[in-house]
Design a protein around this motif. Structure first.
Motif, PDB file in Angstrom:
ATOM      1  N   VAL A  41       0.935  -1.240   0.033  1.00 33.25           N
ATOM      2  CA  VAL A  41      -0.082  -0.043  -0.127  1.00 33.25           C
ATOM      3  C   VAL A  41       1.050   1.341   0.026  1.00 33.25           C
ATOM      4  CG1 VAL A  41      -1.677   1.239   1.102  1.00 33.25           C
ATOM      5  CG2 VAL A  41      -1.996  -1.359   1.158  1.00 33.25           C
ATOM      6  N   GLY A  42       0.779   1.801  -0.993  1.00 34.81           N
ATOM      7  CA  GLY A  42       1.535   3.182  -1.189  1.00 34.81           C
ATOM      8  C   GLY A  42       0.793   4.459  -2.025  1.00 34.81           C
ATOM      9  N   ASP A  43       1.572   5.230  -2.389  1.00 33.10           N
ATOM     10  CA  ASP A  43       0.900   6.406  -3.147  1.00 33.10           C
ATOM     11  C   ASP A  43      -0.112   5.987  -4.193  1.00 33.10           C
ATOM     12  OD1 ASP A  43       2.223   8.161  -1.713  1.00 33.10           O
ATOM     13  OD2 ASP A  43       3.736   8.605  -3.303  1.00 33.10           O
ATOM     14  N   ALA A  44       0.122   5.062  -4.963  1.00 36.25           N
ATOM     15  CA  ALA A  44      -1.019   4.651  -5.922  1.00 36.25           C
ATOM     16  C   ALA A  44      -2.271   4.259  -5.330  1.00 36.25           C
ATOM     17  CB  ALA A  44      -0.595   3.574  -6.817  1.00 36.25           C
ATOM     18  N   GLN A  45      -2.264   3.486  -4.282  1.00 35.67           N
ATOM     19  CA  GLN A  45      -3.571   3.019  -3.622  1.00 35.67           C
ATOM     20  C   GLN A  45      -4.073   4.200  -2.905  1.00 35.67           C
ATOM     21  OE1 GLN A  45      -0.295   1.386  -3.495  1.00 35.67           O
ATOM     22  NE2 GLN A  45      -1.202  -0.110  -4.891  1.00 35.67           N
ATOM     23  N   LEU A  46      -3.403   4.957  -2.105  1.00 44.05           N
ATOM     24  CA  LEU A  46      -3.892   6.110  -1.522  1.00 44.05           C
ATOM     25  C   LEU A  46      -4.771   7.149  -2.325  1.00 44.05           C
ATOM     26  CD1 LEU A  46      -1.281   7.156   1.269  1.00 44.05           C
ATOM     27  CD2 LEU A  46      -3.394   5.852   1.363  1.00 44.05           C
ATOM     28  N   SER A  47      -3.862   7.436  -3.671  1.00 42.27           N
ATOM     29  CA  SER A  47      -4.715   8.061  -4.624  1.00 42.27           C
ATOM     30  C   SER A  47      -5.924   7.624  -5.273  1.00 42.27           C
ATOM     31  CB  SER A  47      -3.795   8.426  -5.653  1.00 42.27           C
ATOM     32  OG  SER A  47      -4.142   9.219  -6.774  1.00 42.27           O
ATOM     33  N   ASP A  48      -5.692   6.367  -5.596  1.00 42.95           N
ATOM     34  CA  ASP A  48      -7.089   5.740  -6.042  1.00 42.95           C
ATOM     35  C   ASP A  48      -8.219   5.466  -5.310  1.00 42.95           C
ATOM     36  OD1 ASP A  48      -5.519   4.889  -8.589  1.00 42.95           O
ATOM     37  OD2 ASP A  48      -4.984   3.140  -7.897  1.00 42.95           O
ATOM     38  N   VAL A  91      -1.850   3.066   7.330  1.00 46.69           N
ATOM     39  CA  VAL A  91      -0.597   2.892   6.886  1.00 46.69           C
ATOM     40  C   VAL A  91       0.536   3.248   7.634  1.00 46.69           C
ATOM     41  CG1 VAL A  91       0.713   3.421   4.777  1.00 46.69           C
ATOM     42  CG2 VAL A  91      -1.764   3.062   4.473  1.00 46.69           C
ATOM     43  N   ASN A  92       0.483   4.522   8.428  1.00 45.26           N
ATOM     44  CA  ASN A  92       1.557   4.869   9.322  1.00 45.26           C
ATOM     45  C   ASN A  92       1.744   3.945  10.426  1.00 45.26           C
ATOM     46  OD1 ASN A  92       2.299   7.246   7.673  1.00 45.26           O
ATOM     47  ND2 ASN A  92       0.665   8.496   8.651  1.00 45.26           N
ATOM     48  N   VAL A  93       0.667   3.389  10.969  1.00 39.82           N
ATOM     49  CA  VAL A  93       0.782   2.576  12.022  1.00 39.82           C
ATOM     50  C   VAL A  93       1.519   1.243  11.699  1.00 39.82           C
ATOM     51  CG1 VAL A  93      -0.615   0.989  13.737  1.00 39.82           C
ATOM     52  CG2 VAL A  93      -1.198   3.498  13.217  1.00 39.82           C
ATOM     53  N   ALA A  94       1.190   0.753  10.260  1.00 38.45           N
ATOM     54  CA  ALA A  94       2.013  -0.359   9.648  1.00 38.45           C
ATOM     55  C   ALA A  94       3.142  -0.093   9.470  1.00 38.45           C
ATOM     56  CB  ALA A  94       1.268  -0.715   8.452  1.00 38.45           C
ATOM     57  N   GLY A 118       6.864  -1.981  11.228  1.00 41.77           N
ATOM     58  CA  GLY A 118       7.659  -2.728  10.174  1.00 41.77           C
ATOM     59  C   GLY A 118       6.963  -3.431   9.260  1.00 41.77           C
ATOM     60  N   LYS A 119       5.651  -3.058   9.053  1.00 43.54           N
ATOM     61  CA  LYS A 119       4.845  -4.206   8.039  1.00 43.54           C
ATOM     62  C   LYS A 119       4.698  -3.157   6.721  1.00 43.54           C
ATOM     63  CE  LYS A 119       2.285  -6.240  11.588  1.00 43.54           C
ATOM     64  NZ  LYS A 119       2.707  -7.645  11.614  1.00 43.54           N
ATOM     65  N   ASN A 120       5.092  -2.257   6.442  1.00 46.27           N
ATOM     66  CA  ASN A 120       5.027  -1.455   5.300  1.00 46.27           C
ATOM     67  C   ASN A 120       6.124  -0.398   5.263  1.00 46.27           C
ATOM     68  OD1 ASN A 120       4.330   0.964   3.693  1.00 46.27           O
ATOM     69  ND2 ASN A 120       2.620   0.055   3.131  1.00 46.27           N
ATOM     70  N   ARG A 121       6.983  -0.276   3.995  1.00 51.56           N
ATOM     71  CA  ARG A 121       8.149   0.430   3.904  1.00 51.56           C
ATOM     72  C   ARG A 121       7.979   1.344   2.930  1.00 51.56           C
ATOM     73  NH1 ARG A 121      11.555  -1.140   7.578  1.00 51.56           N
ATOM     74  NH2 ARG A 121      11.505  -3.655   8.255  1.00 51.56           N
ATOM     75  N   GLN A 122       6.781   1.574   2.282  1.00 46.73           N
ATOM     76  CA  GLN A 122       6.479   2.617   1.133  1.00 46.73           C
ATOM     77  C   GLN A 122       6.832   3.864   1.513  1.00 46.73           C
ATOM     78  OE1 GLN A 122       5.805   1.511  -1.941  1.00 46.73           O
ATOM     79  NE2 GLN A 122       5.678  -0.792  -1.263  1.00 46.73           N
ATOM     80  N   GLU A 123       7.437   4.738   0.728  1.00 49.08           N
ATOM     81  CA  GLU A 123       7.518   6.117   1.030  1.00 49.08           C
ATOM     82  C   GLU A 123       6.064   6.694   0.530  1.00 49.08           C
ATOM     83  OE1 GLU A 123      10.374   9.858  -0.327  1.00 49.08           O
ATOM     84  OE2 GLU A 123      10.787   7.871  -0.970  1.00 49.08           O
ATOM     85  N   ILE A 124       5.569   7.503   1.544  1.00 51.50           N
ATOM     86  CA  ILE A 124       4.242   8.222   1.266  1.00 51.50           C
ATOM     87  C   ILE A 124       4.504   9.585   0.906  1.00 51.50           C
ATOM     88  CG2 ILE A 124       1.854   8.582   2.120  1.00 51.50           C
ATOM     89  CD1 ILE A 124       2.691   5.727   1.329  1.00 51.50           C
TER      90      ILE A 124
END
Length: 444
Positions: free
Chosen positions: A173-180, A205-208, A212-218
């Motif tokens: 989950v990253g920018d594309a998912q948030l935008s969509d 997403v920030n909690v994740a 350590g469950k998400n390392r996408q740059e938002i």
């Protein structure tokens, strides 16, 4: 060692709600709301209760059956410790299901999975309001829980890169998912609840990321894509004018809807609850929770109501409201003095007991009871509004909104009004106050 800090298990011959003397593995949450789930232990041979050591969780008789039974428990203990170490298992039901079927939850955590986990975690804290997470999960699953007659309807699920957002791996989950998702809220939902839904998703997403469950740059900013709306304060048409309020005030004690003894007997109480809200600038939940021990008469004869707003009880910094009561509020308080068994100012049936809001279960029961009471009040207020010719459905929050508007117009001190209303100047300006007078400012 187990990694799951929320669950624990024991072997017991006295599982909750089960036959005594039969051994079960019982799993529960730690804390005041355990939600115990038992599963019968198979493979034990004539277990001797006299030889059972509850503390050591073993049979200590030394006979052969004790040795054999301890071997069964040791093997089961290994399985249970493995399940405790599995981060995908977050509830007693999931633990027992995995233990019974031998099927552990999938290794890949989806966005919907993680939101559900957060909801369960929040439910263990009595001061947490997890409804924003619930609303987000409903939308991710394409569920509409606000349809008529309580029936769930469905709409197209939000998608991103050909996969539903609910089934998207949390790590992806990253920018594309948030935008969509933001685009989906605007198109499918017409922009309804845009800010809360997108802010909650970003928080998830920030909690994740923190776990350590998400390392996408938002970098995506959902506010830049927000639906364009011009809003000036609150809707003027949903604020009572002084003349309209006086018309409602004159109905106090009269029967607006004469059908039914129960409805008839509570009509004055329903209206008085709304009037007390108006005179105290308070919220519906707080009016139900006002108690006689919150009142104190000062040396100058002024009676002050001191309380912590229900909405603010979970905050790190406790916000206490000290509210001098006007004469109209005192008249309502005195009208019902001593009539509530639980010591509350208003003798609703739900207030015949003293509510414990420090526990999860106590909060859950109170919310259920208060929702029913507030629903009855709002149903009655709608009839009151129809009787005086209002062009909008009269509700409890119209009284708070109108009271804040009126007091700001009269005294001009928005900071003082906000303080005594248990809110902030920003919230008053954005959600409550409406300049209904439209008069030139007086310069002095």
């Amino acid at each position: 060692m187990a990694n799951n800090q929320q669950l624990k298990y024991i072997f017991t011959p006295s599982a909750s709600g089960r036959t005594k003397g039969v051994f079960y593995v019982q799993v529960q949450f730690k804390g005041s709301n355990p939600q115990r789930q038992p599963l019968k232990i198979d493979g034990l041979t004539a277990p001797n209760l006299a030889n059972w050591d509850k503390k050591q969780q073993r049979f200590n008789g030394g006979i052969q059956t004790d040795v054999d039974n301890n071997a069964v428990l040791d093997a089961l203990r290994v399985k249970c410790d493995e399940l405790l170490a599995n981060p995908q298992i977050t509830t007693p039901k999931e633990f027992i299901k995995a233990l019974e079927t031998g099927i552990t939850p999938k290794d890949v955590v989806t966005l919907a999975d993680f939101v559900a986990i957060l909801i369960e975690e929040q439910k263990q804290n009595p001061s947490c309001n997890y409804q924003l997470y619930v609303s987000l999960l409903h939308n991710l699953l394409g569920e509409n829980h606000k349809s008529t007659k309580g029936k769930v309807t469905y709409f197209a699920k939000p998608m991103s890169k050909g996969v539903t957002l609910a089934d998207t791996p949390l790590a992806d989950v990253g920018d594309a998912q948030l935008s969509d998702f933001a685009s989906w809220v605007k198109t499918v939902k017409g922009g309804a609840n845009y800010k809360n839904l997108n802010a909650t998703l970003l928080h998830v997403v920030n909690v994740a990321k923190g776990r350590g469950k998400n390392r996408q740059e938002i970098t995506y900013k959902f506010r830049s894509d927000a639906p364009k709306r011009v809003v000036v304060g609150v809707d003027k048409d949903k604020v009572l004018t002084l003349e309209q309020f006086k018309a409602i005030e004159r109905l106090s004690g009269s029967v607006v809807n004469p059908t039914g003894y129960r409805n008839r007997s509570y009509q004055q109480l329903y209206l008085d609850a709304a009037m007390l809200m108006y005179y105290t600038n308070s919220r519906p939940a707080d009016v139900l929770l006002f108690r006689s021990d919150m009142l104190k008469t000062l040396e100058n004869g002024v009676t002050v109501l001191t309380y912590i707003p229900y909405k603010k009880r979970g905050y790190n910094v406790t916000e206490i409201v000290e509210l001098p009561l006007p004469q109209q509020a005192l008249e309502i308080v005195n009208r019902y003095k001593g009539k509530s068994i639980g010591g509350y100012l208003l003798p609703f049936p739900m207030n015949e007991t003293r509510w414990d809001l420090t526990t999860v279960e106590g909060n859950k029961k109170w919310r259920s009871a208060s929702n029913a009471a507030l629903g009855n009040i709002n149903a009655h207020l709608k009839k009151v509004g129809d009787k005086i010719g209002l062009n909008f459905p009269l509700s409890l929050y119209a009284f708070r909104r109108s009271a804040i508007t009126t007091t700001v117009n009269l005294c001009g001190n928005i900071a003082l009004v906000a303080k005594r209303s248990g809110t902030s100047v920003k919230m008053v300006s954005k959600h409550y106050y409406k300049d209904t007078e439209l008069q030139p400012l007086a310069f002095c």
